[in-house]
Design a protein around this motif. Sequence first.
Motif, PDB file in Angstrom:
ATOM      1  N   MET A   1       0.832  -1.203   0.000  1.00 16.68           N
ATOM      2  CA  MET A   1       0.000   0.000   0.000  1.00 16.68           C
ATOM      3  C   MET A   1       0.861   1.244   0.000  1.00 16.68           C
ATOM      4  O   MET A   1       2.049   1.189   0.264  1.00 16.68           O
ATOM      5  N   ASN A   2       0.221   2.400  -0.265  1.00 14.43           N
ATOM      6  CA  ASN A   2       1.033   3.585  -0.506  1.00 14.43           C
ATOM      7  C   ASN A   2       1.723   4.102   0.744  1.00 14.43           C
ATOM      8  O   ASN A   2       2.933   4.170   0.797  1.00 14.43           O
ATOM      9  N   GLY A   3       0.975   4.476   1.796  1.00 13.69           N
ATOM     10  CA  GLY A   3       1.580   4.914   3.039  1.00 13.69           C
ATOM     11  C   GLY A   3       2.554   6.056   2.856  1.00 13.69           C
ATOM     12  O   GLY A   3       3.519   6.213   3.595  1.00 13.69           O
TER      13      GLY A   3
ATOM     14  N   THR B   1      -6.603   3.660   2.424  1.00 16.86           N
ATOM     15  CA  THR B   1      -5.532   4.359   1.705  1.00 16.86           C
ATOM     16  C   THR B   1      -5.715   4.183   0.205  1.00 16.86           C
ATOM     17  O   THR B   1      -4.855   3.621  -0.486  1.00 16.86           O
ATOM     18  N   PRO B   2      -6.832   4.652  -0.344  1.00 13.30           N
ATOM     19  CA  PRO B   2      -7.153   4.381  -1.751  1.00 13.30           C
ATOM     20  C   PRO B   2      -6.203   5.083  -2.726  1.00 13.30           C
ATOM     21  O   PRO B   2      -5.688   6.166  -2.453  1.00 13.30           O
ATOM     22  N   ILE B   3      -5.986   4.427  -3.854  1.00 17.41           N
ATOM     23  CA  ILE B   3      -5.269   5.026  -4.979  1.00 17.41           C
ATOM     24  C   ILE B   3      -6.182   4.941  -6.191  1.00 17.41           C
ATOM     25  O   ILE B   3      -6.529   3.845  -6.641  1.00 17.41           O
ATOM     26  N   LYS B   4      -6.599   6.070  -6.716  1.00 15.75           N
ATOM     27  CA  LYS B   4      -7.599   6.123  -7.776  1.00 15.75           C
ATOM     28  C   LYS B   4      -7.031   5.647  -9.111  1.00 15.75           C
ATOM     29  O   LYS B   4      -5.844   5.809  -9.392  1.00 15.75           O
ATOM     30  N   PRO B   5      -7.886   5.069  -9.957  1.00 13.41           N
ATOM     31  CA  PRO B   5      -7.439   4.638 -11.285  1.00 13.41           C
ATOM     32  C   PRO B   5      -7.035   5.829 -12.155  1.00 13.41           C
ATOM     33  O   PRO B   5      -7.398   6.971 -11.872  1.00 13.41           O
ATOM     34  N   VAL B   6      -6.289   5.528 -13.210  1.00 11.23           N
ATOM     35  CA  VAL B   6      -5.919   6.548 -14.197  1.00 11.23           C
ATOM     36  C   VAL B   6      -6.345   6.052 -15.573  1.00 11.23           C
ATOM     37  O   VAL B   6      -6.445   4.843 -15.815  1.00 11.23           O
TER      38      VAL B   6
ATOM     39  N   LEU C   1     -11.938  -0.087  -7.361  1.00  5.61           N
ATOM     40  CA  LEU C   1     -10.631  -0.151  -8.016  1.00  5.61           C
ATOM     41  C   LEU C   1      -9.585   0.634  -7.245  1.00  5.61           C
ATOM     42  O   LEU C   1      -8.380   0.381  -7.381  1.00  5.61           O
ATOM     43  N   ASP C   2     -10.045   1.583  -6.405  1.00  3.84           N
ATOM     44  CA  ASP C   2      -9.117   2.315  -5.532  1.00  3.84           C
ATOM     45  C   ASP C   2      -8.404   1.357  -4.569  1.00  3.84           C
ATOM     46  O   ASP C   2      -7.245   1.582  -4.201  1.00  3.84           O
ATOM     47  N   ILE C   3      -9.110   0.299  -4.148  1.00  3.57           N
ATOM     48  CA  ILE C   3      -8.528  -0.675  -3.221  1.00  3.57           C
ATOM     49  C   ILE C   3      -7.436  -1.471  -3.930  1.00  3.57           C
ATOM     50  O   ILE C   3      -6.343  -1.682  -3.385  1.00  3.57           O
ATOM     51  N   ALA C   4      -7.726  -1.908  -5.151  1.00 10.52           N
ATOM     52  CA  ALA C   4      -6.718  -2.642  -5.919  1.00 10.52           C
ATOM     53  C   ALA C   4      -5.487  -1.771  -6.141  1.00 10.52           C
ATOM     54  O   ALA C   4      -4.347  -2.255  -6.066  1.00 10.52           O
ATOM     55  N   GLY C   5      -5.689  -0.491  -6.410  1.00  7.73           N
ATOM     56  CA  GLY C   5      -4.567   0.424  -6.568  1.00  7.73           C
ATOM     57  C   GLY C   5      -3.734   0.516  -5.312  1.00  7.73           C
ATOM     58  O   GLY C   5      -2.498   0.543  -5.360  1.00  7.73           O
ATOM     59  N   SER C   6      -4.392   0.532  -4.156  1.00  9.85           N
ATOM     60  CA  SER C   6      -3.682   0.607  -2.887  1.00  9.85           C
ATOM     61  C   SER C   6      -2.871  -0.658  -2.630  1.00  9.85           C
ATOM     62  O   SER C   6      -1.723  -0.596  -2.185  1.00  9.85           O
TER      63      SER C   6
ATOM     64  N   ARG D   1      -1.584  -2.681  -4.779  1.00 12.39           N
ATOM     65  CA  ARG D   1      -0.452  -2.725  -5.700  1.00 12.39           C
ATOM     66  C   ARG D   1       0.441  -1.485  -5.611  1.00 12.39           C
ATOM     67  O   ARG D   1       1.495  -1.437  -6.229  1.00 12.39           O
ATOM     68  N   ASN D   2       0.006  -0.492  -4.849  1.00 13.70           N
ATOM     69  CA  ASN D   2       0.763   0.747  -4.711  1.00 13.70           C
ATOM     70  C   ASN D   2       0.967   1.437  -6.064  1.00 13.70           C
ATOM     71  O   ASN D   2       1.948   2.143  -6.285  1.00 13.70           O
ATOM     72  N   THR D   3       0.035   1.217  -6.951  1.00 12.37           N
ATOM     73  CA  THR D   3       0.049   1.864  -8.263  1.00 12.37           C
ATOM     74  C   THR D   3      -1.370   1.840  -8.820  1.00 12.37           C
ATOM     75  O   THR D   3      -2.112   0.877  -8.579  1.00 12.37           O
ATOM     76  N   PRO D   4      -1.810   2.870  -9.503  1.00 16.91           N
ATOM     77  CA  PRO D   4      -3.210   2.926  -9.923  1.00 16.91           C
ATOM     78  C   PRO D   4      -3.560   1.894 -10.990  1.00 16.91           C
ATOM     79  O   PRO D   4      -2.734   1.552 -11.848  1.00 16.91           O
ATOM     80  N   VAL D   5      -4.792   1.394 -10.932  1.00 15.22           N
ATOM     81  CA  VAL D   5      -5.321   0.553 -11.994  1.00 15.22           C
ATOM     82  C   VAL D   5      -5.485   1.421 -13.237  1.00 15.22           C
ATOM     83  O   VAL D   5      -5.985   2.546 -13.151  1.00 15.22           O
ATOM     84  N   GLU D   6      -5.063   0.901 -14.372  1.00 13.09           N
ATOM     85  CA  GLU D   6      -5.161   1.660 -15.617  1.00 13.09           C
ATOM     86  C   GLU D   6      -6.477   1.354 -16.324  1.00 13.09           C
ATOM     87  O   GLU D   6      -6.852   0.191 -16.488  1.00 13.09           O
ATOM     88  N   LEU D   7      -7.156   2.416 -16.744  1.00 15.61           N
ATOM     89  CA  LEU D   7      -8.418   2.311 -17.475  1.00 15.61           C
ATOM     90  C   LEU D   7      -8.241   2.865 -18.884  1.00 15.61           C
ATOM     91  O   LEU D   7      -7.347   3.668 -19.138  1.00 15.61           O
ATOM     92  N   VAL D   8      -9.136   2.437 -19.779  1.00 13.31           N
ATOM     93  CA  VAL D   8      -9.130   2.948 -21.139  1.00 13.31           C
ATOM     94  C   VAL D   8     -10.568   3.197 -21.575  1.00 13.31           C
ATOM     95  O   VAL D   8     -11.483   2.463 -21.175  1.00 13.31           O
ATOM     96  N   LYS D   9     -10.778   4.257 -22.353  1.00 14.56           N
ATOM     97  CA  LYS D   9     -12.122   4.573 -22.830  1.00 14.56           C
ATOM     98  C   LYS D   9     -12.585   3.527 -23.839  1.00 14.56           C
ATOM     99  O   LYS D   9     -11.801   3.014 -24.638  1.00 14.56           O
ATOM    100  N   GLY D  10     -13.867   3.208 -23.781  1.00 13.29           N
ATOM    101  CA  GLY D  10     -14.429   2.218 -24.688  1.00 13.29           C
ATOM    102  C   GLY D  10     -14.392   2.664 -26.134  1.00 13.29           C
ATOM    103  O   GLY D  10     -14.362   3.867 -26.427  1.00 13.29           O
ATOM    104  N   VAL D  11     -14.420   1.683 -27.034  1.00 15.29           N
ATOM    105  CA  VAL D  11     -14.442   2.001 -28.465  1.00 15.29           C
ATOM    106  C   VAL D  11     -15.870   2.159 -28.974  1.00 15.29           C
ATOM    107  O   VAL D  11     -16.087   2.737 -30.040  1.00 15.29           O
TER     108      VAL D  11
END
Length: 497
Positions: free
Chosen positions: A1-3, A109-114, A240-245, A247-257
């Motif tokens: 986690m980030n901490g 300690t959430p880390i938001k997706p990007v 997804l903020d929890i998963a980011g925490s 992994r200590n790095t944000p989950v990556e998202l992509v816009k739909g096609v």
Amino acid sequence: MNGGIHMVETKYDLRSVIEELKAMPGQYHETDLEIDPEADLSGVYRYIGAGGTVKRPTQEGPAMMFNNVKGFKGSRVLIGALASRQRVGAIMHHDWHTLGQYLNEAVQTPIKPVIVDRKDAPAQEVVHLATDADFDIRKLLAAPTNTPDDAGPYITMGVVRGSSPDNKMHDVTIHRMVLEDADTIGMYIMPGGRHIGAFLKEYESIDKPMPITINIGMDPVIPVAVTFEPPTTPLGYDELDIAGSIRNTPVELVKGVAVNETGIARAEWIIEAEIMPNTSMQEDINTNSGFAMPEFPGYNGTANPAVHVVKIKAVTHRQDNPIVQTTIGPSEEHVSMAGIPTEASIMSLVERAIPGKVKNVYNPPAGGGKLMTIMQIHKDDINDEGIQRQAALLAFSAFKELKTVILVDEDVDIFDMNDVMWTLNTRFQADKDIMVLEGLRNHPLDPSERPEYDPARIRQRGMSSKLVLDGTFPYDMKDQFVRAPFKEMPNWRDYLK
């Protein structure tokens, strides 16, 4: 986690985790032998590693990759990645005994997706549009059936991502989803507690379809993180903020096609779709078997007469042998996904109310991760007598689907059911140490929760009596319950060399 620590740049996904598992003896196995996804795949894994409440014989075993799936050239199926608590700990790089506390900290300690560009999203390397003349999700996605009675091929580990109509709130969750025809999925959204359902009601109020993505084959911490429920993650909390925490790095998202929603950029597959407003269909319309698929209590789920209709707009996936990640409903994998977040939720509420009194919590396979919890209790003095039962009541309030709580002392290993049953045989009297709470809400998939089972107390499906078994000894008698004092031998492993 980030901490407060600088975030690392590791790109976590299912493939990176598989490489880690390959380096761990006994944790991963793959086969090139052809397998039929219609009941055979689950039938084989039932013996190899399903565990949980699956019909015996079964066992806890390795995650398994099927490289040669009948009818699906170039596509693989992975099952059981999370079907071992020890393996979950290894995947999260954390002690498996304290995963509940670990996830509880991650919530705080959430880390938001990007959002990343499409060129940085492996999940969109190949694009299939539902308007293509030959489009058929049933021929594209190697979704297995768990038993010959299933309503059809099911997506069992698809993370659904959706947003409120104003796009201010987002949610991710897992539902059972059956492939009904070439471009249609039947989705069961359990009433109450699912925020995707709350967003859908808003869309239905304005009679508009709800855009979603269904993400399949991803870093296994994501399916664990997204199974958190209220009150731990209230409406508007993006799991997804929890998963980011973690992994200590944000989950990556992509816009739909093809839809106005984001998908998980490093997934193996993304199904872009819309949930049709105020529309339903028979779940087993293709089989009329009366069954959906096996559910976590160990029984076949009854087919729902009115599941939500999901229309597919596009499917994207990785170029190189994309992986369909699946699970068996009653397996140990469900215990990991549902149970560990529940442990975290119980720990969070209990620690706020009675700090320091509950040392650890475990939701064992016997309850499918949902129906049972074992709580390890600490008492400081005689004035703490009774605090253990207060902890049990708090557990019920933290998670309404909980049915049975077993309370044990600090010297009992909550992960060893023999030790738990030992305490119920030597520190328990049935006439004084049982609490029964009647007429409460519980999980509708428990087949004993039917009015015909107990007409006097169960008014409708999903009601239950709840049970507390207090296996803690009275504090003022603690000297009578000291375990035999064996000598501590720190060097005991030397004798195995």
